[in-house]
Design an enzyme around this catalytic site. Sequence first.
Site, PDB file in Angstrom:
ATOM      1  N   ARG A  82      -5.926   8.490   1.468  1.00 43.36           N
ATOM      2  CA  ARG A  82      -4.626   8.074   0.616  1.00 43.36           C
ATOM      3  C   ARG A  82      -4.223   9.333  -0.527  1.00 43.36           C
ATOM      4  O   ARG A  82      -2.937   9.676  -0.436  1.00 43.36           O
ATOM      5  CB  ARG A  82      -4.727   6.795  -0.017  1.00 43.36           C
ATOM      6  CG  ARG A  82      -3.309   6.392  -0.498  1.00 43.36           C
ATOM      7  CD  ARG A  82      -3.315   4.921  -1.046  1.00 43.36           C
ATOM      8  NE  ARG A  82      -4.074   4.840  -2.095  1.00 43.36           N
ATOM      9  CZ  ARG A  82      -4.607   3.653  -2.620  1.00 43.36           C
ATOM     10  NH1 ARG A  82      -3.812   2.604  -2.166  1.00 43.36           N
ATOM     11  NH2 ARG A  82      -5.363   3.614  -3.919  1.00 43.36           N
ATOM     12  N   LYS A 184       0.755   7.910  -4.484  1.00 38.96           N
ATOM     13  CA  LYS A 184       0.252   7.404  -5.601  1.00 38.96           C
ATOM     14  C   LYS A 184       0.368   8.528  -6.751  1.00 38.96           C
ATOM     15  O   LYS A 184      -0.459   9.180  -7.247  1.00 38.96           O
ATOM     16  CB  LYS A 184      -1.281   7.189  -5.470  1.00 38.96           C
ATOM     17  CG  LYS A 184      -1.586   6.073  -6.790  1.00 38.96           C
ATOM     18  CD  LYS A 184      -3.041   5.351  -6.206  1.00 38.96           C
ATOM     19  CE  LYS A 184      -3.637   4.727  -7.407  1.00 38.96           C
ATOM     20  NZ  LYS A 184      -2.742   3.753  -8.053  1.00 38.96           N
ATOM     21  N   GLU A 220       6.848  -4.974  -4.843  1.00 39.83           N
ATOM     22  CA  GLU A 220       5.059  -4.792  -5.334  1.00 39.83           C
ATOM     23  C   GLU A 220       5.026  -5.946  -6.670  1.00 39.83           C
ATOM     24  O   GLU A 220       6.116  -6.106  -7.185  1.00 39.83           O
ATOM     25  CB  GLU A 220       4.690  -3.560  -5.660  1.00 39.83           C
ATOM     26  CG  GLU A 220       5.015  -2.522  -4.780  1.00 39.83           C
ATOM     27  CD  GLU A 220       3.779  -1.567  -4.578  1.00 39.83           C
ATOM     28  OE1 GLU A 220       2.703  -1.838  -5.112  1.00 39.83           O
ATOM     29  OE2 GLU A 220       3.887  -0.363  -4.625  1.00 39.83           O
TER      30      GLU A 220
HETATM   31  N1  PLP Z   1       0.381  -0.737  -5.753  1.00 41.93           N
HETATM   32  C1  PLP Z   1       0.288  -0.066  -6.713  1.00 41.93           C
HETATM   33  C2  PLP Z   1       1.654   0.519  -7.283  1.00 41.93           C
HETATM   34  C3  PLP Z   1      -0.758   0.529  -7.271  1.00 41.93           C
HETATM   35  O1  PLP Z   1      -0.748   1.268  -8.364  1.00 41.93           O
HETATM   36  C4  PLP Z   1      -1.999   0.128  -7.013  1.00 41.93           C
HETATM   37  C5  PLP Z   1      -3.470   0.615  -7.450  1.00 41.93           C
HETATM   38  O2  PLP Z   1      -3.940   1.357  -6.787  1.00 41.93           O
HETATM   39  C6  PLP Z   1      -2.047  -0.804  -5.590  1.00 41.93           C
HETATM   40  C7  PLP Z   1      -0.604  -1.463  -5.097  1.00 41.93           C
HETATM   41  C8  PLP Z   1      -3.117  -1.371  -4.983  1.00 41.93           C
HETATM   42  O3  PLP Z   1      -3.799  -0.499  -4.296  1.00 41.93           O
HETATM   43  P1  PLP Z   1      -5.277  -0.425  -3.982  1.00 41.93           P
HETATM   44  O4  PLP Z   1      -5.820  -1.842  -3.483  1.00 41.93           O
HETATM   45  O5  PLP Z   1      -5.680   0.596  -3.078  1.00 41.93           O
HETATM   46  O6  PLP Z   1      -6.001  -0.207  -5.318  1.00 41.93           O
HETATM   47  C1  COI Z   2      -5.487   0.525  -9.442  1.00 37.65           C
HETATM   48  O1  COI Z   2      -5.593  -0.501  -8.915  1.00 37.65           O
HETATM   49  O2  COI Z   2      -6.495   1.644  -9.160  1.00 37.65           O
HETATM   50  C2  COI Z   2      -4.391   1.110 -10.151  1.00 37.65           C
HETATM   51  O3  COI Z   2      -4.191   2.157  -9.977  1.00 37.65           O
HETATM   52  C3  COI Z   2      -3.536   0.376 -10.980  1.00 37.65           C
HETATM   53  C4  COI Z   2      -3.227   0.846 -12.130  1.00 37.65           C
HETATM   54  C5  COI Z   2      -4.367   0.821 -13.339  1.00 37.65           C
HETATM   55  C6  COI Z   2      -2.331   2.108 -12.055  1.00 37.65           C
END
Ligand code: PLP
Ligand code: COI
Length: 339
Positions: A82, A184, A220
């Site tokens: 990612r 991200k 989200e």
């Molecule tokens: N959506 C956003 C905007 C986020 O910052 C995160 C955190 O990483 C997620 C969703 C969840 O993604 P993940 O499950 O890969 O941590």
């Molecule tokens: C995560 O879940 O890793 C995130 O990036 C969420 C937040 C702390 C930005």
Amino acid sequence: MSDKKIDWKNLGFDYQKTNKSFMSVYKDGEWDEGELTDDNFIRISEASTSLHYGQQCFEGLKAYRTKDGEIQLFRTDENAKRMQRSCDKILMPRVPVDKFVDAVKKVVKANEEFVPPYGTGATLYVRPFMIGTGHTVGVKPAPEYIFRIFVLPVGSYFKGGLSPVDFVTTEYDRAAPQGTGAAKVGGNYAASLEAHKEAVEKGYADCIYLDAKTHTKIEEVGAANFFGITKDNVFVTPDSPSILPSITKYSLMYIAENVLGMKVEERDVLIDELDEFKEAGACGTAAVITPIGAITHKDKEHVFYSKEEVGPVTKKLYETLVGIQTGDIEAPEGWIFKV
Ligand code: PLP
Ligand code: COI
């Protein structure tokens, strides 16, 4: 070495310096090998693109202590991939997947004493990131980059852990359909600060973003993805080009289908459809699974299972996910990386 005792059970989500960070520099078209450092400050040009034009991206993952005291990581290769997609999107150089995974292992190992004990609910949060550096004033990609990783022990992101919290929809947009929402990158988070502040001031845990074009579909839940469980036991989660593809969400889709035998749908989720869901949750690395008690939209509150108790399907999803992450439940092939 730290001689401060950490209260593992009462950790929030706050920065603390640990032993070592990892740092690698990209210069003249290549990455150096990288090294561990004690220094938690970075010295860069005041004309760095990351400081002016948001040319930076980050990742978030966790290290878990198992019952027998070992340390393991969850789907680290997916974070690496990612991050490569985020880099592609804003013209930064990719970090090879192997280099990313090795660096995460190294920095976690060097901070072993900060990996919370099994059973405390706390984990070691790992934050890899990349910034554009060097001297650049025009709007163009930087000549140099830093890839860096720091770690810190954390508890719950949303207050309450597995207790439900409430959210409110916002009129603000986090990301445009053809924009950077699926990457991200820091700009998406800067764009979320005002909406987050207003939701918290109104007494909610965070805000729910709707799609920027029509404001009719759920995108989200703050910095986490949304899922709902229908009355027919279907796991439903939004499909949109402007949300972050959550690794937790894709893991839950797999678990729902292959472990719990549920039907899974990734599709448009209309905000007017909330009555269809008997349970709902926010999922992500930091959020883990946070049950959603209620969502308020246009001054109308929609309560899901309960505002006080977690629903049975959400609980089962949580136990299976956390069981896999902490080594109590056998993981699907390739999900676990031993440190
Ligand atoms: N959506 C956003 C905007 C986020 O910052 C995160 C955190 O990483 C997620 C969703 C969840 O993604 P993940 O499950 O890969 O941590
Ligand atoms: C995560 O879940 O890793 C995130 O990036 C969420 C937040 C702390 C930005």
